[in-house]
Design a protein around this motif. Structure first.
Motif, PDB file in Angstrom:
ATOM      1  N   TRP A  25     -53.601 -45.225  51.705  1.00 13.58           N
ATOM      2  CA  TRP A  25     -54.136 -46.225  50.771  1.00 13.58           C
ATOM      3  C   TRP A  25     -55.194 -47.077  51.460  1.00 13.58           C
ATOM      4  O   TRP A  25     -56.246 -47.372  50.899  1.00 13.58           O
ATOM      5  CB  TRP A  25     -53.001 -47.127  50.270  1.00 13.58           C
ATOM      6  N   ARG A  26     -54.932 -47.459  52.712  1.00 21.66           N
ATOM      7  CA  ARG A  26     -55.875 -48.283  53.475  1.00 21.66           C
ATOM      8  C   ARG A  26     -57.201 -47.558  53.654  1.00 21.66           C
ATOM      9  O   ARG A  26     -58.275 -48.126  53.434  1.00 21.66           O
ATOM     10  CB  ARG A  26     -55.265 -48.617  54.838  1.00 21.66           C
ATOM     11  N   LEU A  27     -57.137 -46.280  54.013  1.00 13.80           N
ATOM     12  CA  LEU A  27     -58.369 -45.516  54.208  1.00 13.80           C
ATOM     13  C   LEU A  27     -59.106 -45.286  52.889  1.00 13.80           C
ATOM     14  O   LEU A  27     -60.328 -45.341  52.838  1.00 13.80           O
ATOM     15  CB  LEU A  27     -58.059 -44.172  54.887  1.00 13.80           C
ATOM     16  N   ASP A  28     -58.377 -45.036  51.805  1.00 15.11           N
ATOM     17  CA  ASP A  28     -59.010 -44.836  50.500  1.00 15.11           C
ATOM     18  C   ASP A  28     -59.743 -46.084  50.018  1.00 15.11           C
ATOM     19  O   ASP A  28     -60.787 -45.993  49.374  1.00 15.11           O
ATOM     20  CB  ASP A  28     -57.969 -44.427  49.449  1.00 15.11           C
ATOM     21  N   ASN A  29     -59.204 -47.250  50.312  1.00 16.99           N
ATOM     22  CA  ASN A  29     -59.789 -48.490  49.793  1.00 16.99           C
ATOM     23  C   ASN A  29     -60.849 -49.116  50.690  1.00 16.99           C
ATOM     24  O   ASN A  29     -61.733 -49.804  50.190  1.00 16.99           O
ATOM     25  CB  ASN A  29     -58.690 -49.526  49.527  1.00 16.99           C
TER      26      ASN A  29
END
Length: 152
Positions: A25-29
């Motif tokens: 999620w961190r990398l996607d956002n």
């Protein structure tokens, strides 16, 4: 359960059951791709430094008390540090046989909370020595952390 928490603001950005979902999620956002001179360049653009923390991690008592002071929860801080003692005896340091001491410290505290920070002025209003006012304020700071912040 894991949490992604801001390092400075302590804001919880995301919660997930395992760390890999949280990292995804961190990398996607916060990962942005851009084209620079024919190459794909990735930039990580987060609002602040973040930490992945287990949400069931246990804090030490000292750390918990420090967090209470940072959040301004003074009543809860006093409840934990003082236990079941009588408020007058513990805070004002007197005891049942010294009501003059308790009343004097109550007056000193009341004047200080009203904004009178000059110890000479407090001493003249309560009719005690200036060093007694300094001693009383030092004793009150032990159980009233908000007095520490006012630089009494």
């Amino acid at each position: 359960m894991f949490r992604l928490i801001g390092n400075v603001s302590k804001k919880v950005y995301y919660e997930a059951k395992n760390a890999s979902d949280l990292n995804k999620w961190r990398l996607d956002n916060f990962l942005k791709d851009s084209q620079a001179e024919g190459h794909l360049v990735s930039q990580y653009d987060a609002p602040e430094a973040m930490v992945i923390v287990k949400s069931n991690s246990v804090k030490s008592k000292e750390e918990h008390l420090r967090d209470l002071l940072d959040e301004g929860k003074y009543e809860e801080y006093r409840r934990i540090t003082m236990g079941n003692y009588s408020r007058d005896i513990e805070i004002y340091g007197g005891g049942k046989d010294k009501p003059k001491l308790i009343n004097r410290r109550k007056k000193v505290e009341q004047l200080f909370r009203q904004g009178v920070t000059n110890t000479a002025e407090i001493a003249s209003k309560v009719r005690i020595a200036r060093r007694t006012v300094n001693y009383d304020l030092r004793e009150l700071r032990k159980t009233y952390p908000e007095l520490r912040q006012k630089k009494s």
